[in-house]
Design a protein around this motif. Sequence first.
Motif, PDB file in Angstrom:
ATOM      1  N   UNK A  86      43.209  32.008  46.557  1.00 63.97           N
ATOM      2  CA  UNK A  86      42.045  32.868  46.769  1.00 63.97           C
ATOM      3  C   UNK A  86      41.289  33.098  45.461  1.00 63.97           C
ATOM      4  N   UNK A  87      42.029  33.153  44.336  1.00 66.67           N
ATOM      5  CA  UNK A  87      41.396  33.427  43.042  1.00 66.67           C
ATOM      6  C   UNK A  87      40.892  32.171  42.342  1.00 66.67           C
ATOM      7  N   UNK A  88      41.415  31.005  42.682  1.00 69.99           N
ATOM      8  CA  UNK A  88      41.114  29.778  41.943  1.00 69.99           C
ATOM      9  C   UNK A  88      39.638  29.392  41.910  1.00 69.99           C
ATOM     10  N   UNK A  89      38.867  29.573  42.990  1.00 70.77           N
ATOM     11  CA  UNK A  89      37.452  29.169  42.915  1.00 70.77           C
ATOM     12  C   UNK A  89      36.682  29.856  41.805  1.00 70.77           C
ATOM     13  N   UNK A  90      37.136  31.002  41.334  1.00 73.04           N
ATOM     14  CA  UNK A  90      36.451  31.694  40.254  1.00 73.04           C
ATOM     15  C   UNK A  90      36.948  31.322  38.876  1.00 73.04           C
ATOM     16  N   UNK A  91      37.880  30.358  38.786  1.00 73.28           N
ATOM     17  CA  UNK A  91      38.452  29.957  37.505  1.00 73.28           C
ATOM     18  C   UNK A  91      37.908  28.606  37.079  1.00 73.28           C
ATOM     19  N   UNK A  92      38.046  28.325  35.778  1.00 67.24           N
ATOM     20  CA  UNK A  92      37.653  27.023  35.254  1.00 67.24           C
ATOM     21  C   UNK A  92      38.705  25.983  35.618  1.00 67.24           C
ATOM     22  N   UNK A  93      38.349  24.696  35.406  1.00 68.26           N
ATOM     23  CA  UNK A  93      39.240  23.609  35.805  1.00 68.26           C
ATOM     24  C   UNK A  93      40.577  23.681  35.076  1.00 68.26           C
ATOM     25  N   UNK A  94      40.546  23.907  33.751  1.00 69.67           N
ATOM     26  CA  UNK A  94      41.806  23.936  33.013  1.00 69.67           C
ATOM     27  C   UNK A  94      42.623  25.178  33.367  1.00 69.67           C
ATOM     28  N   UNK A  95      41.958  26.263  33.761  1.00 68.27           N
ATOM     29  CA  UNK A  95      42.675  27.459  34.194  1.00 68.27           C
ATOM     30  C   UNK A  95      43.333  27.219  35.555  1.00 68.27           C
ATOM     31  N   UNK A  96      42.636  26.521  36.451  1.00 64.26           N
ATOM     32  CA  UNK A  96      43.235  26.190  37.739  1.00 64.26           C
ATOM     33  C   UNK A  96      44.450  25.284  37.556  1.00 64.26           C
ATOM     34  N   UNK A  97      44.349  24.328  36.644  1.00 71.50           N
ATOM     35  CA  UNK A  97      45.466  23.423  36.394  1.00 71.50           C
ATOM     36  C   UNK A  97      46.664  24.183  35.842  1.00 71.50           C
ATOM     37  N   UNK A  98      46.393  25.157  34.969  1.00 64.22           N
ATOM     38  CA  UNK A  98      47.475  25.949  34.390  1.00 64.22           C
ATOM     39  C   UNK A  98      48.150  26.810  35.453  1.00 64.22           C
ATOM     40  N   UNK A  99      47.377  27.355  36.368  1.00 62.59           N
ATOM     41  CA  UNK A  99      47.945  28.164  37.438  1.00 62.59           C
ATOM     42  C   UNK A  99      48.880  27.331  38.308  1.00 62.59           C
ATOM     43  N   UNK A 100      48.472  26.107  38.636  1.00 64.40           N
ATOM     44  CA  UNK A 100      49.311  25.239  39.454  1.00 64.40           C
ATOM     45  C   UNK A 100      50.588  24.853  38.728  1.00 64.40           C
TER      46      UNK A 100
END
Length: 260
Positions: free
Chosen positions: A112-126
Amino acid sequence: MTTQSKPNPTQIAEQEPSEAEMGFFQHLGELRKRLVKASIGVLIGMLFGLFLVLGPPQLVDLIITTFAPVNPIYAPVQSVGTTETFTSYMSVALTVGFIIGMPVIVYQLLAFLMPGLRKHEQRMILIALPFVTLFFLGGIAFGWFITVPTAIRFLIGFSNSEFIQTQPTLSDFLNTVTTLLLINGIVFELPVIIYVLAFMGVVTAAQLTSFRRFAVVIVVIVAAIITPTGDPINLALLAIPMYLLYEVGVVMARFVPKQR
C-alpha cells in the motif's frame, strides 16, 4: 409546453468530485483491498492455529505444562466462566493466526505504501521483507525461552504464603503468555526498521549514536507502556532487549551504502 433550463456549468462543477476527492477514495479503496487480503492471511493462519489447539499437538496443554507451575494437589490453572475455555482456545488460535499471517500483513502494508516511494526505496523494502519475518520469529522464540518463563515464575511465585493458593484463570494465564510473545516479536523488528530508515535517509548512524542517551529513556518508557503486567521484572525483560536491539540497529545503519 414547459422548457427546461440548461444546468449551470458552475453547478455541474460543484457536483462532480474533485481530483483530490477521487484520489482519496481510490486510496481508501486500495487500503480496503489490502486489509481484506491481510485478514485472509490471518484467517488461514487461524485455521492452522485451530488444528494446533484442538488437534494432536494440544497447544494449550503445551503452554500450560511449559510455563505454569505444576502442583500435585490441584490443576495449575482453572476455568471459571462458562465460555472461558472456548474463548481462550480461540484466542490462542487467533494469536497463531497473527504469527503465521504476519508476513502477509507486512507485505500488504508495504504494498500500500510502495507507490509513494522511489525505485531504490521499493527495492530495499522488498529485500527487508524476509528479515522482518525472521526477526519476528526470533522475537517469538526469545519470548518463549526467556521472557515468558521468567515473567511467569516471578508473578506466580511472588508470594510463598501458605494462605495464598496461586491458581490463575485460564484466560488470564493464556492472555499473559500470548501478549508477551507478540510483544517480543514486534520489539525484535527494531533493527530492521532502523536499517530501512537509514537506507531511506531519514536517520544516520551518527544521529543514532548521539541520540543514545535519549534512546535509553524512550526505551524504558515504551517498555513500561507495553508491558502487560506492569511489574519491574517484565519491564526489564523488555527494556534491556529493546535497547540492545537499538544498538544492533545502530551497527546495521553503519553498513548502509551511501546514496549518490
